[in-house]
Design a protein around this motif. Sequence first.
Motif, PDB file in Angstrom:
ATOM      1  N   ALA A 123      31.684 -36.484  49.780  1.00  0.00           N
ATOM      2  CA  ALA A 123      32.147 -35.348  50.575  1.00  0.00           C
ATOM      3  C   ALA A 123      33.173 -34.521  49.806  1.00  0.00           C
ATOM      4  O   ALA A 123      33.154 -33.288  49.855  1.00  0.00           O
ATOM      5  CB  ALA A 123      32.750 -35.852  51.886  1.00  0.00           C
ATOM      6  N   ALA A 124      34.084 -35.192  49.093  1.00  0.00           N
ATOM      7  CA  ALA A 124      35.085 -34.460  48.321  1.00  0.00           C
ATOM      8  C   ALA A 124      34.425 -33.624  47.227  1.00  0.00           C
ATOM      9  O   ALA A 124      34.822 -32.483  46.967  1.00  0.00           O
ATOM     10  CB  ALA A 124      36.086 -35.439  47.720  1.00  0.00           C
ATOM     11  N   THR A 148      30.311 -40.405  57.523  1.00  0.00           N
ATOM     12  CA  THR A 148      30.105 -41.528  58.436  1.00  0.00           C
ATOM     13  C   THR A 148      31.130 -42.615  58.135  1.00  0.00           C
ATOM     14  O   THR A 148      31.255 -43.061  56.997  1.00  0.00           O
ATOM     15  CB  THR A 148      28.683 -42.083  58.280  1.00  0.00           C
ATOM     16  OG1 THR A 148      27.748 -41.070  58.658  1.00  0.00           O
ATOM     17  CG2 THR A 148      28.480 -43.316  59.163  1.00  0.00           C
ATOM     18  N   ALA A 149      31.873 -43.004  59.163  1.00  0.00           N
ATOM     19  CA  ALA A 149      32.866 -44.079  59.021  1.00  0.00           C
ATOM     20  C   ALA A 149      32.738 -45.009  60.210  1.00  0.00           C
ATOM     21  O   ALA A 149      32.771 -44.567  61.357  1.00  0.00           O
ATOM     22  CB  ALA A 149      34.275 -43.497  58.939  1.00  0.00           C
ATOM     23  N   ARG A 199      43.865 -41.301  57.712  1.00  0.00           N
ATOM     24  CA  ARG A 199      44.405 -40.817  56.438  1.00  0.00           C
ATOM     25  C   ARG A 199      43.317 -40.199  55.570  1.00  0.00           C
ATOM     26  O   ARG A 199      43.484 -39.099  55.014  1.00  0.00           O
ATOM     27  CB  ARG A 199      45.041 -42.016  55.731  1.00  0.00           C
ATOM     28  CG  ARG A 199      45.865 -41.715  54.522  1.00  0.00           C
ATOM     29  CD  ARG A 199      46.663 -42.955  54.163  1.00  0.00           C
ATOM     30  NE  ARG A 199      47.547 -42.731  53.046  1.00  0.00           N
ATOM     31  CZ  ARG A 199      47.350 -43.245  51.830  1.00  0.00           C
ATOM     32  NH1 ARG A 199      46.289 -44.000  51.605  1.00  0.00           N
ATOM     33  NH2 ARG A 199      48.205 -43.018  50.861  1.00  0.00           N
ATOM     34  N   LEU A 200      42.171 -40.886  55.468  1.00  0.00           N
ATOM     35  CA  LEU A 200      41.080 -40.384  54.623  1.00  0.00           C
ATOM     36  C   LEU A 200      40.518 -39.072  55.173  1.00  0.00           C
ATOM     37  O   LEU A 200      40.267 -38.124  54.424  1.00  0.00           O
ATOM     38  CB  LEU A 200      39.974 -41.440  54.546  1.00  0.00           C
ATOM     39  CG  LEU A 200      40.284 -42.662  53.678  1.00  0.00           C
ATOM     40  CD1 LEU A 200      39.309 -43.800  53.988  1.00  0.00           C
ATOM     41  CD2 LEU A 200      40.195 -42.290  52.198  1.00  0.00           C
ATOM     42  N   ARG A 255      42.023 -31.448  54.535  1.00  0.00           N
ATOM     43  CA  ARG A 255      42.895 -30.584  53.738  1.00  0.00           C
ATOM     44  C   ARG A 255      42.207 -30.157  52.438  1.00  0.00           C
ATOM     45  O   ARG A 255      42.268 -28.995  52.054  1.00  0.00           O
ATOM     46  CB  ARG A 255      44.211 -31.295  53.445  1.00  0.00           C
ATOM     47  CG  ARG A 255      45.093 -31.371  54.690  1.00  0.00           C
ATOM     48  CD  ARG A 255      46.527 -31.762  54.415  1.00  0.00           C
ATOM     49  NE  ARG A 255      47.351 -31.431  55.593  1.00  0.00           N
ATOM     50  CZ  ARG A 255      48.175 -30.398  55.637  1.00  0.00           C
ATOM     51  NH1 ARG A 255      48.307 -29.598  54.600  1.00  0.00           N
ATOM     52  NH2 ARG A 255      48.894 -30.148  56.728  1.00  0.00           N
ATOM     53  N   VAL A 256      41.548 -31.090  51.777  1.00  0.00           N
ATOM     54  CA  VAL A 256      40.857 -30.755  50.523  1.00  0.00           C
ATOM     55  C   VAL A 256      39.782 -29.693  50.764  1.00  0.00           C
ATOM     56  O   VAL A 256      39.578 -28.782  49.955  1.00  0.00           O
ATOM     57  CB  VAL A 256      40.228 -32.025  49.916  1.00  0.00           C
ATOM     58  CG1 VAL A 256      39.244 -31.680  48.810  1.00  0.00           C
ATOM     59  CG2 VAL A 256      41.321 -32.950  49.383  1.00  0.00           C
ATOM     60  N   SER A 257      39.109 -29.792  51.912  1.00  0.00           N
ATOM     61  CA  SER A 257      38.020 -28.858  52.226  1.00  0.00           C
ATOM     62  C   SER A 257      38.501 -27.629  52.977  1.00  0.00           C
ATOM     63  O   SER A 257      37.692 -26.766  53.329  1.00  0.00           O
ATOM     64  CB  SER A 257      36.956 -29.573  53.067  1.00  0.00           C
ATOM     65  OG  SER A 257      37.480 -29.942  54.340  1.00  0.00           O
ATOM     66  N   GLU A 258      39.788 -27.559  53.272  1.00  0.00           N
ATOM     67  CA  GLU A 258      40.383 -26.444  54.021  1.00  0.00           C
ATOM     68  C   GLU A 258      39.747 -26.278  55.399  1.00  0.00           C
ATOM     69  O   GLU A 258      39.330 -25.199  55.789  1.00  0.00           O
ATOM     70  CB  GLU A 258      40.292 -25.139  53.219  1.00  0.00           C
ATOM     71  CG  GLU A 258      41.044 -25.204  51.903  1.00  0.00           C
ATOM     72  CD  GLU A 258      40.976 -23.894  51.135  1.00  0.00           C
ATOM     73  OE1 GLU A 258      39.842 -23.435  50.859  1.00  0.00           O
ATOM     74  OE2 GLU A 258      42.044 -23.335  50.829  1.00  0.00           O
ATOM     75  N   GLY A 259      39.661 -27.431  56.101  1.00  0.00           N
ATOM     76  CA  GLY A 259      39.228 -27.381  57.498  1.00  0.00           C
ATOM     77  C   GLY A 259      37.737 -27.518  57.718  1.00  0.00           C
ATOM     78  O   GLY A 259      37.195 -26.951  58.672  1.00  0.00           O
ATOM     79  N   ARG A 260      37.060 -28.307  56.881  1.00  0.00           N
ATOM     80  CA  ARG A 260      35.604 -28.430  57.050  1.00  0.00           C
ATOM     81  C   ARG A 260      35.141 -29.881  57.232  1.00  0.00           C
ATOM     82  O   ARG A 260      33.946 -30.160  57.183  1.00  0.00           O
ATOM     83  CB  ARG A 260      34.905 -27.812  55.830  1.00  0.00           C
ATOM     84  CG  ARG A 260      35.104 -26.303  55.733  1.00  0.00           C
ATOM     85  CD  ARG A 260      34.344 -25.706  54.562  1.00  0.00           C
ATOM     86  NE  ARG A 260      34.962 -25.969  53.290  1.00  0.00           N
ATOM     87  CZ  ARG A 260      34.309 -26.342  52.194  1.00  0.00           C
ATOM     88  NH1 ARG A 260      32.998 -26.526  52.246  1.00  0.00           N
ATOM     89  NH2 ARG A 260      34.945 -26.533  51.052  1.00  0.00           N
ATOM     90  N   ALA A 261      36.064 -30.788  57.494  1.00  0.00           N
ATOM     91  CA  ALA A 261      35.700 -32.204  57.588  1.00  0.00           C
ATOM     92  C   ALA A 261      35.241 -32.571  58.994  1.00  0.00           C
ATOM     93  O   ALA A 261      35.657 -31.986  59.994  1.00  0.00           O
ATOM     94  CB  ALA A 261      36.895 -33.077  57.196  1.00  0.00           C
TER      95      ALA A 261
END
Length: 456
Positions: free
Chosen positions: A83-84, A98-99, A111-112, A118-124
């Motif tokens: 995903a990252a 999927t978690a 946390r993950l 944040r890394v995706s700027e709001g797309r998770a």
Amino acid sequence: MSTERELHLGLMFWATGTHAAGWRHPDAVADAAYDIGLIQEVSRTAERAKFDFVFLGDRLATDPALQHSNPAQISRLEPYSTAAAIAAATSHIGVVVTANPTYSDPYSIARLLASLDRVSEGRAAWNLVTGADAAAAFNFGRDAHWDTDKRYDWAEETLQVVRDLWDSGAGPDGTGARRIVHRGRYFSVDGPLDVGRPPQGHVVVLNAGTSDRSRELGARGADIVFAGPQPTLLRRKEYYADIKARAARYGREQQVAVMPGLTPIVAATTEEAVALYDRLNALLVLDPDQEVGELVRAGGIGEGHRLNLGSASKVFGVDLRGCDLAAEVPAETLARAGTSEEGARRLAEITRLTRRTVDGPCRITYADLVHITPAPLSHTVVGNPEEVADMIQEWFEEGAADGFNIYPAYVPGAVTAFTELVVPVLQRRGLYRKEYAGRTLREHLRLPVPPRGTAG
């Protein structure tokens, strides 16, 4: 979610395709599971077609039995790393991870996912599953997989704690972090989270399943319910109505999107699409009719109907063993196969997919009876772009779906075919967006950012 309905599309990403023989198609990349460049390019293809999200599934156990039924799930990258990498290569499309809380703790999940948001700027997004693979227990130091009730009790408390932890993180100005001091049945968690509050406030949550517990969890706590296969459109509409009615009891009817899986086999003409469907099935490796020994280890995956004439005989109630797979089935045999309700339904499915019939000039073959035997992963539609769009429009307008999680039979060819042939038809009909309304997944879904303290 806005009261004005809008069709949504997700991409179920199995690197070698969702068809069991998809990896053998000439337009597939057989070793794509570890080809991050290809995974990123396929994600960009979906983004150019304005898909809502890419969906990354996961299993916590592997099994040789998957080689003939779900080969894409035998070995692949874990979803957070993938995903990252997708987030780094795209700018708008959402990324679903999927978690499984059955084998995770809430602090780590919070946390993950906050970090990914944040890394995706709001797309998770988080696909919350409780796990159906009993074999996973043996990879986490347990003697047995928990029963359904305990898994859902655990999952519901996990979801509460994860959302509280997201609310406990500092805001964009670095202030607002606070402890949560959760003391529950399974968890004691103080907080605050050491990652700032996600840009989406709460990461988008998906849930799947047909049991009463899964439907209730989806209606009360999920933003998207990923609906599994149902045998008829009537059953699909009943499932959709049930989820909406349950969500209404929590004031969330407009906040939960129902998205079933859909495998589109599409080509420029109907004849070419049927030929493509037949070619994929011809690449399948059948199980031996003589079943020798145990093929599935204890707690393993792949139990159920095997892909052979023996299993087809049991389903249709007619002894088909030893027949030529390529031959047309005699009309009298098909008449006996269709005497049960289930047999008649499956024969009708064959006709819908192949246009071959029980009594016409192009009759159903023995291979067709084998290929329709296993339970499907998703609803399959075979046709030209207009025919595929017709089915999508019918389900959307008839109240069976708010959108679809697209299962490409092979990758990347089937992704390209759907985005280039079907999406323009949906856009021309005014059913699907031509541009993104914003940058975050919540904006794609028209869901507001929840204020702090609304984890409920």
